[in-house]
Design a protein around this motif. Sequence first.
Motif, PDB file in Angstrom:
ATOM      1  N   ALA A 313      -5.175  -1.020  -2.720  1.00  0.00           N
ATOM      2  CA  ALA A 313      -5.410  -1.317  -1.301  1.00  0.00           C
ATOM      3  C   ALA A 313      -4.091  -1.457  -0.557  1.00  0.00           C
ATOM      4  O   ALA A 313      -3.095  -1.930  -1.102  1.00  0.00           O
ATOM      5  N   THR A 314      -4.085  -1.030   0.697  1.00  0.00           N
ATOM      6  CA  THR A 314      -2.926  -1.216   1.551  1.00  0.00           C
ATOM      7  C   THR A 314      -3.072  -2.537   2.312  1.00  0.00           C
ATOM      8  O   THR A 314      -4.168  -3.096   2.398  1.00  0.00           O
ATOM      9  N   ALA A 315      -1.969  -3.006   2.891  1.00  0.00           N
ATOM     10  CA  ALA A 315      -2.001  -4.250   3.662  1.00  0.00           C
ATOM     11  C   ALA A 315      -2.928  -4.110   4.866  1.00  0.00           C
ATOM     12  O   ALA A 315      -3.624  -5.063   5.247  1.00  0.00           O
ATOM     13  N   ILE A 316      -2.959  -2.903   5.470  1.00  0.00           N
ATOM     14  CA  ILE A 316      -3.818  -2.684   6.642  1.00  0.00           C
ATOM     15  C   ILE A 316      -5.291  -2.729   6.242  1.00  0.00           C
ATOM     16  O   ILE A 316      -6.121  -3.331   6.939  1.00  0.00           O
ATOM     17  N   GLN A 317      -5.624  -2.113   5.118  1.00  0.00           N
ATOM     18  CA  GLN A 317      -7.006  -2.165   4.642  1.00  0.00           C
ATOM     19  C   GLN A 317      -7.409  -3.604   4.319  1.00  0.00           C
ATOM     20  O   GLN A 317      -8.530  -4.029   4.609  1.00  0.00           O
ATOM     21  N   PHE A 318      -6.493  -4.349   3.733  1.00  0.00           N
ATOM     22  CA  PHE A 318      -6.771  -5.744   3.396  1.00  0.00           C
ATOM     23  C   PHE A 318      -7.058  -6.548   4.661  1.00  0.00           C
ATOM     24  O   PHE A 318      -7.976  -7.381   4.681  1.00  0.00           O
ATOM     25  N   TYR A 319      -6.293  -6.283   5.725  1.00  0.00           N
ATOM     26  CA  TYR A 319      -6.521  -7.018   6.969  1.00  0.00           C
ATOM     27  C   TYR A 319      -7.891  -6.660   7.562  1.00  0.00           C
ATOM     28  O   TYR A 319      -8.562  -7.503   8.156  1.00  0.00           O
ATOM     29  N   GLY A 320      -8.306  -5.382   7.379  1.00  0.00           N
ATOM     30  CA  GLY A 320      -9.630  -4.990   7.846  1.00  0.00           C
ATOM     31  C   GLY A 320     -10.725  -5.795   7.168  1.00  0.00           C
ATOM     32  O   GLY A 320     -11.710  -6.199   7.812  1.00  0.00           O
ATOM     33  N   VAL A 321     -10.566  -6.053   5.879  1.00  0.00           N
ATOM     34  CA  VAL A 321     -11.535  -6.877   5.154  1.00  0.00           C
ATOM     35  C   VAL A 321     -11.487  -8.321   5.658  1.00  0.00           C
ATOM     36  O   VAL A 321     -12.520  -8.989   5.758  1.00  0.00           O
ATOM     37  N   ALA A 322     -10.287  -8.797   5.999  1.00  0.00           N
ATOM     38  CA  ALA A 322     -10.155 -10.151   6.558  1.00  0.00           C
ATOM     39  C   ALA A 322     -10.949 -10.279   7.861  1.00  0.00           C
ATOM     40  O   ALA A 322     -11.551 -11.318   8.140  1.00  0.00           O
ATOM     41  N   ILE A 323     -10.969  -9.207   8.655  1.00  0.00           N
ATOM     42  CA  ILE A 323     -11.754  -9.216   9.898  1.00  0.00           C
ATOM     43  C   ILE A 323     -13.242  -9.314   9.577  1.00  0.00           C
ATOM     44  O   ILE A 323     -13.992 -10.060  10.227  1.00  0.00           O
ATOM     45  N   LEU A 324     -13.692  -8.564   8.561  1.00  0.00           N
ATOM     46  CA  LEU A 324     -15.111  -8.591   8.178  1.00  0.00           C
ATOM     47  C   LEU A 324     -15.562  -9.977   7.727  1.00  0.00           C
ATOM     48  O   LEU A 324     -16.750 -10.303   7.816  1.00  0.00           O
ATOM     49  N   CYS A 325     -14.637 -10.796   7.251  1.00  0.00           N
ATOM     50  CA  CYS A 325     -14.990 -12.152   6.815  1.00  0.00           C
ATOM     51  C   CYS A 325     -15.515 -13.002   7.976  1.00  0.00           C
ATOM     52  O   CYS A 325     -16.119 -14.057   7.760  1.00  0.00           O
ATOM     53  N   GLY A 326     -15.287 -12.543   9.206  1.00  0.00           N
ATOM     54  CA  GLY A 326     -15.781 -13.260  10.379  1.00  0.00           C
ATOM     55  C   GLY A 326     -17.264 -13.062  10.637  1.00  0.00           C
ATOM     56  O   GLY A 326     -17.826 -13.634  11.588  1.00  0.00           O
ATOM     57  N   ILE A 327     -17.926 -12.258   9.806  1.00  0.00           N
ATOM     58  CA  ILE A 327     -19.386 -12.109   9.937  1.00  0.00           C
ATOM     59  C   ILE A 327     -20.023 -13.327   9.276  1.00  0.00           C
ATOM     60  O   ILE A 327     -20.181 -13.394   8.063  1.00  0.00           O
ATOM     61  N   GLY A 328     -20.361 -14.313  10.072  1.00  0.00           N
ATOM     62  CA  GLY A 328     -20.877 -15.559   9.517  1.00  0.00           C
ATOM     63  C   GLY A 328     -22.387 -15.608   9.450  1.00  0.00           C
ATOM     64  O   GLY A 328     -22.976 -16.247   8.591  1.00  0.00           O
ATOM     65  N   PHE A 329     -23.015 -15.016  10.365  1.00  0.00           N
ATOM     66  CA  PHE A 329     -24.454 -14.919  10.609  1.00  0.00           C
ATOM     67  C   PHE A 329     -25.352 -15.911   9.850  1.00  0.00           C
ATOM     68  O   PHE A 329     -25.552 -17.024  10.314  1.00  0.00           O
ATOM     69  N   THR A 330     -25.898 -15.527   8.679  1.00  0.00           N
ATOM     70  CA  THR A 330     -26.908 -16.359   8.020  1.00  0.00           C
ATOM     71  C   THR A 330     -26.434 -17.786   7.792  1.00  0.00           C
ATOM     72  O   THR A 330     -27.088 -18.756   8.195  1.00  0.00           O
ATOM     73  N   MET A 331     -25.280 -17.944   7.150  1.00  0.00           N
ATOM     74  CA  MET A 331     -24.792 -19.281   6.821  1.00  0.00           C
ATOM     75  C   MET A 331     -24.397 -20.052   8.079  1.00  0.00           C
ATOM     76  O   MET A 331     -24.598 -21.270   8.158  1.00  0.00           O
ATOM     77  N   SER A 332     -23.841 -19.368   9.075  1.00  0.00           N
ATOM     78  CA  SER A 332     -23.443 -20.042  10.317  1.00  0.00           C
ATOM     79  C   SER A 332     -24.670 -20.564  11.065  1.00  0.00           C
ATOM     80  O   SER A 332     -24.673 -21.689  11.576  1.00  0.00           O
TER      81      SER A 332
END
Length: 382
Positions: A313-332
């Motif tokens: 993985a590249t650093a940019i791809q890793f940051y993209g996954v970090a953005i996806l972590c903001g999908i809180g939906f069910t638990m939120s």
Amino acid sequence: MKKLFHSPLAPGLLLILLSVTAVVMENTAAVGVYHQLVHASVGGWPAEKLVNDVLMSVFFLLVGLEIKRELLSGKLSQWDQRVLPGAAALGGMLVPAAFFMFFNQDNPQALNGWAIPSATDIAFSLGVLAMLGDRVPPSLKVFLTALAIIDDLGAVIIIAAFYTHSLSMMMLGGAAVVTLCLIIMNKSGVKSLSAYLVTGILLWYFVYNSGVHATVAGVILALCIPHSASARAQFSPLTRLEVRLSPWVAFLIVPVFGFVNAGVNLEGISAEQIFSPVPVGIALGLFVGKQLGVASVSWLLIRLRMARLPEGATAIQFYGVAILCGIGFTMSLFIGGLAFPGDSVLQSELKIGVLAGSLLSAIAGLIFLKLATLRRVSEQVE
């Protein structure tokens, strides 16, 4: 159809479909039908309570099974496998909470919802990541799964520690005795799933009446069901139960939860209310706080050589996954229901914030990862 059913996209798509249906019904002529469904009596239980207290206990049972399996024989079985997702999950919980508290510091009632933007929806986030197929390194999917599982463990601890009211010591004592029985059964080599599940129902009864949220019983039960790190772990009682529960949770319990809890009436909601501290704190906590918390802690560990980027993985791809972590939906939404019980205004505002933050994270994360993938392909061609 069979291929779609087995796709990692399917649970997330079904969750989105039923949640959007709930919002549409709440804001059209079908609102009466929606309220009849949500408030219907099922076996003497209001449907909403049945979903949130009973069905979600099964969801947390599955969460507990996944946590134990990953720790003993899966992606978190070795210390070096736990460091990066564990630290990233912690950063991804603390920073969003700080965002929410900053925007709501003058409202003591609203502050009770500080944990709402701290959660990651594993089905939703992995579903979005699956849209990119093989263009994303498998190691990133493993990282996101591990982070979400640790995140769920954090959510369980938060629910037990901060959203517990009016404790009944007698019922807590009963829960403790039943838990001890489950531990003795485990240590004695009992392998019967039926024995654990029947005892687990008794545990749920005591926890439900103790003042601690009933879903905690599901996690306690899961941690007591036998599993090992041996080559035959795939045949353990824990693994067998996890396999049986997974489709029911993914295709029934979580989508039904979304349908029951996502309905927000947008009629009469002003721009002032949309941009009030609670929805803004939640939305920015999920969309900005999550990615900053996950990425900054991960960057620090990698710089200190205490961890390394997921393989391939590249650093940019890793940051993209970090953005996806903001999908809180069910638990939120679930934590929000515990934070603001019976307050229709705050309930509406938290739903707006969760929907906005999760949607922004999903769209931005998907676009970011697509651009990162295209850039990588372009560099390889050159």
